[in-house]
Design a protein around this motif. Structure first.
Motif, PDB file in Angstrom:
ATOM      1  N   UNK A 129       0.867  -1.029  -0.073  1.00 40.41           N
ATOM      2  CA  UNK A 129      -0.019   0.038   0.035  1.00 40.41           C
ATOM      3  C   UNK A 129       0.918   1.262  -0.042  1.00 40.41           C
ATOM      4  N   UNK A 130       1.674   1.277  -1.078  1.00 44.68           N
ATOM      5  CA  UNK A 130       2.918   2.571  -1.020  1.00 44.68           C
ATOM      6  C   UNK A 130       3.139   2.635  -2.345  1.00 44.68           C
ATOM      7  N   UNK A 131       3.745   3.833  -2.775  1.00 43.56           N
ATOM      8  CA  UNK A 131       4.509   4.032  -3.760  1.00 43.56           C
ATOM      9  C   UNK A 131       5.895   4.472  -3.677  1.00 43.56           C
ATOM     10  N   UNK A 132       6.638   3.888  -4.389  1.00 46.50           N
ATOM     11  CA  UNK A 132       8.094   4.198  -4.453  1.00 46.50           C
ATOM     12  C   UNK A 132       8.493   5.355  -5.353  1.00 46.50           C
ATOM     13  N   UNK A 133       9.413   6.258  -5.018  1.00 45.12           N
ATOM     14  CA  UNK A 133       9.763   7.245  -5.786  1.00 45.12           C
ATOM     15  C   UNK A 133      11.211   7.302  -6.308  1.00 45.12           C
ATOM     16  N   UNK A 134      11.650   7.041  -7.402  1.00 45.53           N
ATOM     17  CA  UNK A 134      12.996   6.612  -7.770  1.00 45.53           C
ATOM     18  C   UNK A 134      13.558   7.705  -8.865  1.00 45.53           C
ATOM     19  N   UNK A 135      14.655   8.140  -8.245  1.00 43.69           N
ATOM     20  CA  UNK A 135      15.350   9.334  -8.980  1.00 43.69           C
ATOM     21  C   UNK A 135      15.993   8.673 -10.262  1.00 43.69           C
ATOM     22  N   UNK A 136      16.805   9.665 -11.012  1.00 42.23           N
ATOM     23  CA  UNK A 136      17.366   9.315 -12.157  1.00 42.23           C
ATOM     24  C   UNK A 136      18.626   8.538 -11.848  1.00 42.23           C
ATOM     25  N   UNK A 137      18.881   8.198 -10.764  1.00 43.15           N
ATOM     26  CA  UNK A 137      20.437   7.532 -10.651  1.00 43.15           C
ATOM     27  C   UNK A 137      19.727   6.124 -10.007  1.00 43.15           C
ATOM     28  N   UNK A 138      18.476   5.924  -9.999  1.00 45.90           N
ATOM     29  CA  UNK A 138      17.655   4.593  -9.903  1.00 45.90           C
ATOM     30  C   UNK A 138      17.893   4.212  -8.215  1.00 45.90           C
ATOM     31  N   UNK A 139      17.652   5.417  -7.401  1.00 42.04           N
ATOM     32  CA  UNK A 139      17.874   5.208  -5.935  1.00 42.04           C
ATOM     33  C   UNK A 139      16.406   5.505  -5.667  1.00 42.04           C
ATOM     34  N   UNK A 140      16.047   4.717  -4.661  1.00 43.27           N
ATOM     35  CA  UNK A 140      14.623   4.891  -3.900  1.00 43.27           C
ATOM     36  C   UNK A 140      14.930   6.175  -3.075  1.00 43.27           C
ATOM     37  N   UNK A 141      14.398   7.324  -3.316  1.00 38.21           N
ATOM     38  CA  UNK A 141      14.548   8.303  -2.424  1.00 38.21           C
ATOM     39  C   UNK A 141      13.156   8.741  -1.514  1.00 38.21           C
ATOM     40  N   UNK A 142      12.083   7.901  -1.678  1.00 34.08           N
ATOM     41  CA  UNK A 142      10.989   7.888  -0.697  1.00 34.08           C
ATOM     42  C   UNK A 142       9.913   7.031  -0.844  1.00 34.08           C
ATOM     43  N   UNK A 143       9.389   6.519   0.040  1.00 27.68           N
ATOM     44  CA  UNK A 143       8.203   5.728  -0.141  1.00 27.68           C
ATOM     45  C   UNK A 143       7.059   6.330   0.548  1.00 27.68           C
ATOM     46  N   UNK A 144       5.935   6.385  -0.509  1.00 28.49           N
ATOM     47  CA  UNK A 144       4.753   7.243  -0.021  1.00 28.49           C
ATOM     48  C   UNK A 144       3.518   6.209   0.453  1.00 28.49           C
ATOM     49  N   UNK A 145       3.053   6.447   1.346  1.00 31.27           N
ATOM     50  CA  UNK A 145       2.001   5.337   1.775  1.00 31.27           C
ATOM     51  C   UNK A 145       0.393   5.975   1.225  1.00 31.27           C
ATOM     52  N   UNK A 146      -0.050   5.053   0.677  1.00 32.39           N
ATOM     53  CA  UNK A 146      -1.456   5.288  -0.020  1.00 32.39           C
ATOM     54  C   UNK A 146      -2.564   4.633   0.478  1.00 32.39           C
ATOM     55  N   UNK A 147      -3.638   4.240  -0.200  1.00 33.24           N
ATOM     56  CA  UNK A 147      -4.694   3.424   0.038  1.00 33.24           C
ATOM     57  C   UNK A 147      -4.211   2.009   0.004  1.00 33.24           C
ATOM     58  N   UNK A 148      -5.096   1.135   0.243  1.00 30.62           N
ATOM     59  CA  UNK A 148      -4.813  -0.341   0.147  1.00 30.62           C
ATOM     60  C   UNK A 148      -4.885  -0.991  -1.317  1.00 30.62           C
ATOM     61  N   UNK A 149      -4.077  -1.668  -1.868  1.00 29.32           N
ATOM     62  CA  UNK A 149      -3.845  -2.245  -3.419  1.00 29.32           C
ATOM     63  C   UNK A 149      -3.890  -1.198  -4.334  1.00 29.32           C
ATOM     64  N   UNK A 150      -3.007  -0.240  -4.307  1.00 36.28           N
ATOM     65  CA  UNK A 150      -2.875   0.645  -5.387  1.00 36.28           C
ATOM     66  C   UNK A 150      -2.615  -0.050  -6.832  1.00 36.28           C
ATOM     67  N   UNK A 151      -3.541   0.534  -7.903  1.00 37.64           N
ATOM     68  CA  UNK A 151      -3.388  -0.253  -9.258  1.00 37.64           C
ATOM     69  C   UNK A 151      -3.028   0.693 -10.197  1.00 37.64           C
ATOM     70  N   UNK A 152      -3.183   0.810 -11.238  1.00 42.54           N
ATOM     71  CA  UNK A 152      -3.095   1.560 -12.518  1.00 42.54           C
ATOM     72  C   UNK A 152      -2.975   3.063 -12.232  1.00 42.54           C
ATOM     73  N   UNK A 153      -1.615   3.451 -12.052  1.00 40.75           N
ATOM     74  CA  UNK A 153      -1.525   4.872 -11.888  1.00 40.75           C
ATOM     75  C   UNK A 153      -1.619   5.919 -13.217  1.00 40.75           C
ATOM     76  N   UNK A 154      -1.787   7.005 -13.205  1.00 43.80           N
ATOM     77  CA  UNK A 154      -1.577   8.021 -14.373  1.00 43.80           C
ATOM     78  C   UNK A 154      -1.012   9.389 -13.577  1.00 43.80           C
ATOM     79  N   UNK A 155      -0.349  10.258 -14.841  1.00 41.25           N
ATOM     80  CA  UNK A 155       0.061  11.361 -14.486  1.00 41.25           C
ATOM     81  C   UNK A 155      -0.854  12.626 -15.092  1.00 41.25           C
ATOM     82  N   UNK A 156      -0.956  13.596 -14.315  1.00 35.71           N
ATOM     83  CA  UNK A 156      -1.885  14.721 -14.563  1.00 35.71           C
ATOM     84  C   UNK A 156      -0.870  15.960 -14.943  1.00 35.71           C
ATOM     85  N   UNK A 157      -0.582  16.243 -16.277  1.00 35.41           N
ATOM     86  CA  UNK A 157       0.396  17.253 -16.566  1.00 35.41           C
ATOM     87  C   UNK A 157      -0.037  18.470 -16.342  1.00 35.41           C
ATOM     88  N   UNK A 158      -1.293  18.846 -15.816  1.00 34.40           N
ATOM     89  CA  UNK A 158      -1.828  20.134 -15.584  1.00 34.40           C
ATOM     90  C   UNK A 158      -1.332  20.571 -14.113  1.00 34.40           C
TER      91      UNK A 158
END
Length: 890
Positions: A360-389
């Motif tokens: 129930x989390x999302x990994x944030x990975x930088x350009x050096x392929x390192x995990x810089x943060x884990x973000x707690x979300x709800x249970x069973x996160x599924x198919x994400x999308x990006x809002x460029x606005x």
């Protein structure tokens, strides 16, 4: 002729002004359209009508019986629309949704979130099995695949309305849009073909047969080919328009394809081997493979993405717990993650986001392929999308029933609750509040029955279902179906004051004879709570689900339904006996000396007397909530499957009320016999007016929140700070007056009116802000253009006066001509205002800048005069020559 031409030109100009100014002939204060109003009944068979509907999710009140559409259940896929900045969220496609007692629900809706993350609309697509959503960049439409319905639903991206349903092959699995030819390609998994849809006509114009099971599509924007993979097939199909050629692959199980525009390679994901094959689309004949050390992949459209920052392809392996980064020929990096699922790239901060389903989390990975943060979300996160606005990542949490928003600073910026689960309600006679259990949110909503608004939300145990009010101590008892305790809420403070040791409680009932509270559970016993909160447990209940209980005030008995052919009877000594009516019993009610048993499986209510079935009464589909209303001595049955209420009088169904979306539970105000029906599928509550008494419901719009307003009707004044007033009244014809305390601010567009009351009646009031004339009169400029700036708006004129319309208030103004200005203050206080502006007569000549500017204006006017004189001279000369030539001919 000239006069006619002049009139035509004036008509066209006036029509154009009306058209482009957005002028509407609709009167202000016109009543908003409502859906599925229940018509008033005649006096001989008045069984109540729906007065209002409370949408618990958005805390808004709708007039009458308003069909609040159900938000999406188990959010699964999100898709972003770059034109209107909306995000479309679908439900999980692969399984039926069971909410209770083997009753299944199906979600047919796409939920639309706006750029702020608020629920904008829910769209019924006619399909409960969305597996893919695609955006058409040419016409702005959204195309939704229905896996089991074999359809493509078309949604207008501007209006968010379903406009068409296109039938394709068996089990459409993926889709891709080609903007070059305006075709939509759909891979039909069980038909072995790809449907080609012309999106201009929304019709299937061709299909391409393929070997195996078509499951993946990708588009090459350079050669305008669509590449199709097929499970259990050794080919990749390169499709151009309606023609194609086949390309050999090494392995027979390609499941997903992603395109890298930097090297023009297609990356083909194989689910049976440790390899990703690469196809050079510049010649369609160069295939190689990359060994990844990842074998078992998640079946997810977004388990492979292209990163435009470094031109690499990222892929996740759910079961192997790894994320690999691929260049043209090898693995650049491999990172170990817990159950990685979908991957999204944020170009605003150049981070890659990978959701972890199990954690129930999302990994944030930088350009050096390192995990810089884990973000707690709800249970069973599924198919994400990006809002460029908004530069946010949208994470649909399947089992939490919401969507989390991750900002570019990698913090949770908000969430949208999308789940369902309004279950049952209980009415508190001491404070006039209705308490509603929300089985998915794990909360109890407190609703004011005076205004219809939610006044508080209380956290309780997991999956609250049953709820009951105890008038002896003004407490509300909540049965939490998935917790080891039941919650007790104080009706005075609206806080949880105690948790009782009652595991897996399904139902709850108050016994007025001994002031005890009875809990039915999902086990082979029931619990009794006395006034000191002491809990006792009793067994001898054969079935494991006591889902409904009713009290017999004559014999002081409690009847418990148990989702089986047995009805249990509990006496004052807590002894249990049972009898069987031969059918499945789900819900029970007592009234008129009879026991009424509702069978969800058969759509029947059984009338029981002396432990025998004396009558079988057909009602709607899947009856659940059932209650006796002493106001008209009738039984009301909530039919979840048919979206209506059956009214039983004596031993037959005498009326059916259409209502809501998935009505489940009913409670009643014992004083005035109002009833409240919870809608499981829309998280809303419908208020049914008390029997035989009429209401006038007054709805307001236009006032700022918290502004007091009033209505005087039948000589009595009713005031409120909300947008709704409900008035109990007898039938007849009434005059009314609408007003606010300060007439200088707002006034109703229809301040006076008359209404006929025959059953329930609605009044819709539109308030508008009053504007007053503010006139500035100038002297000293002799026709030159001057300006007034007030309330951040500039008014200009060549005449001696400028007029503005302003509401009540204090204002600063600035009157100016070129570099010369005059400032001041004025007050609008219920009257028109006139201000004199005296510019010095010689202000133009004294200012060098002003004089220079005036000289330019004069030169400009002289130039135009010269052009006009030349044109006039040429015209006159041409006319003279023409006349002379005519005379000579004669």
């Amino acid at each position: 002729m000239l006069i006619k031409t002049f009139y035509k030109i004036m008509i066209i100009l006036v029509g154009g002004i009306f058209l482009f100014s957005g002028f509407s002939l609709g009167a202000l204060g016109t009543a908003p359209a409502t859906i599925n109003h229940v018509m008033p009944y005649t006096e001989s068979n008045n069984y109540g009508s729906i007065a209002l509907t409370t949408d618990i999710l958005n805390n808004s009140v709708f007039p009458g019986n308003y069909n609040v559409m159900a938000p999406v259940r188990e959010p699964y896929i999100t898709m972003y629309d770059p034109i209107n900045h909306d995000t479309y969220v679908s439900s999980y496609p692969y399984e039926e949704l069971q909410y209770d007692y083997y009753h299944y629900l199906y979600c047919y809706n796409i939920t639309v979130l706006n750029a702020s993350g608020n629920v904008l609309k829910t769209i019924n697509t006619g399909s409960n099995d969305t597996i893919a959503i695609t955006y058409n960049s040419n016409n702005g439409n959204v195309y939704v695949l229905g896996y089991y319905s074999d359809t493509v639903s078309v949604i207008n991206g501007s209006t968010n309305r379903l406009t068409d349903i296109i039938h394709v092959g068996k089990n459409p699995f993926s889709e891709v849009f080609d903007p070059y030819n305006n075709y939509l390609y759909v891979a039909n998994y069980c038909s072995g073909n790809v449907s080609i849809i012309n999106t201009e006509s929304n019709s299937v114009i061709s299909s391409i047969n393929m070997s195996g099971y078509p499951d993946a599509l990708a588009y090459d924007q350079y050669n305008h080919n669509v590449y199709a993979a097929s499970y259990d097939c050794y080919y990749i199909y390169a499709i151009n328009g309606s023609s194609y050629n086949k390309i050999d692959v090494y392995y027979s199980s390609p499941i997903y394809i992603v395109y890298n525009p930097y090297n023009t390679y297609m990356y083909v994901l194989n689910c049976r081997e440790y390899y990703v094959e690469t196809l050079n689309t510049s010649n369609d004949n160069s295939l190689s493979y990359i060994e990844t050390d990842i074998y078992d992949y998640s079946f997810n459209q977004y388990s492979m993405i292209y990163n435009p920052e470094n031109h690499y392809v990222y892929m996740s392996g759910y079961d192997d717990g790894k994320m690999a980064v691929l260049n043209s020929s090898s693995v650049v990096n491999c990172t170990t993650l817990e159950s990685p699922n979908s991957i999204v790239y944020n170009p605003y901060n150049n981070y890659v986001y990978v959701d972890s389903t199990n954690c129930a989390q999302v990994y944030v990975i930088n350009s050096s392929y390192h995990i810089i943060k884990t973000i707690k979300t709800g249970t069973d996160p599924e198919v994400m999308s990006y809002n460029n606005y908004a530069h946010e990542i949208y994470v649909p949490n399947s089992c939490s029933g919401n969507v989390s928003f991750i900002g570019y600073n990698n913090n949770i910026t908000g969430s949208a609750n999308l789940s369902l689960g309004t279950f049952e309600s209980a009415y508190d006679t001491s404070n006039g509040y209705l308490y509603v259990t929300n089985s998915i949110f794990d909360t109890v909503s407190v609703i004011s029955t005076r205004t219809g608004h939610v006044v508080k939300t209380i956290n309780v145990g997991a999956k609250p279902e049953g709820i009951a009010y105890d008038p002896s101590n003004n407490n509300i008892y909540v049965a939490n179906a998935c917790s080891d305790y039941a919650s007790v809420i104080s009706g005075s403070s609206n806080n949880v004051i105690k948790n009782l040791s009652v595991p897996d409680a399904k139902s709850v009932l108050y016994d007025p004879a001994n002031n005890n509270v009875y809990f039915g559970t999902a086990h082979s016993n029931f619990y009794v709570v006395n006034s000191s909160y002491s809990v006792s447990s009793y067994g001898d209940v054969y079935n494991i689900n006591i889902c409904s209980m009713a009290y017999d005030p004559v014999n002081h008995l409690i009847y418990a339904a148990s989702c089986c052919p047995r009805l249990y009877v509990i006496n004052a000594s807590n002894d249990v006996s049972c009898f069987s009516d031969g059918g499945t019993i789900n819900h029970v009610a007592y009234g008129n000396g009879y026991i009424y048993l509702a069978s969800e499986s058969t759509g029947t209510v059984y009338l029981i007397s002396n432990n025998e079935t004396v009558k079988s009464i057909k009602v709607g589909s899947a009856p659940n909530g059932i209650i006796y209303n002493s106001g008209d001595n009738s039984i009301y049955v909530a039919n979840t499957g048919s979206n209506n209420i059956s009214v039983i009088k004596g031993n037959e169904t005498v009326e059916t009320l259409n209502i809501g979306s998935g009505p489940l539970g009913i409670s009643c105000d014992p004083n005035n016999h109002d009833m409240f029906v919870t809608d499981y599928l829309s998280n809303s509550v419908n208020f049914i007016d008390n029997i035989g008494i009429s209401h006038i419901n007054v709805y307001e719009k236009g006032l700022p929140y918290g502004t007091p307003w009033s209505i005087t009707i039948n000589g009595e004044k009713y005031s409120t700070l909300s947008n709704f007033i409900s008035i109990t009244i007898t039938q007849g014809r009434y005059n009314y007056i609408i007003y606010t305390p300060d007439y200088a601010d707002y006034i109703a567009t229809s301040q006076y009116g008359t209404i006929n009351v025959n059953g329930n009646a609605n009044i819709y009031i539109h308030f508008m802000e009053i504007n007053y004339l503010v006139e500035f009169n100038e002297t000293g400029l002799s026709g030159n253009e001057w300006h007034v700036k007030i309330n951040n708006k500039v008014y200009s004129s060549n005449s001696s006066s400028i007029i503005a319309c302003l509401p009540y208030g204090n204002y600063e103004y600035k009157a100016y001509y070129q570099n010369y200005s005059i400032t001041g203050n004025l007050t609008v206080n219920g009257n028109n205002v006139h201000k004199n502006i005296n510019f010095p007569v010689n202000s133009v000549s004294k200012s060098g800048t002003l004089g220079t500017t005036g000289s330019h204006i004069e030169e400009k006017n002289s130039f135009y005069q010269y052009i006009f004189d030349v044109f006039l001279l040429i015209t006159l000369m041409s006319a003279v020559i023409l006349i002379i030539s005519i005379i000579k001919r004669k």
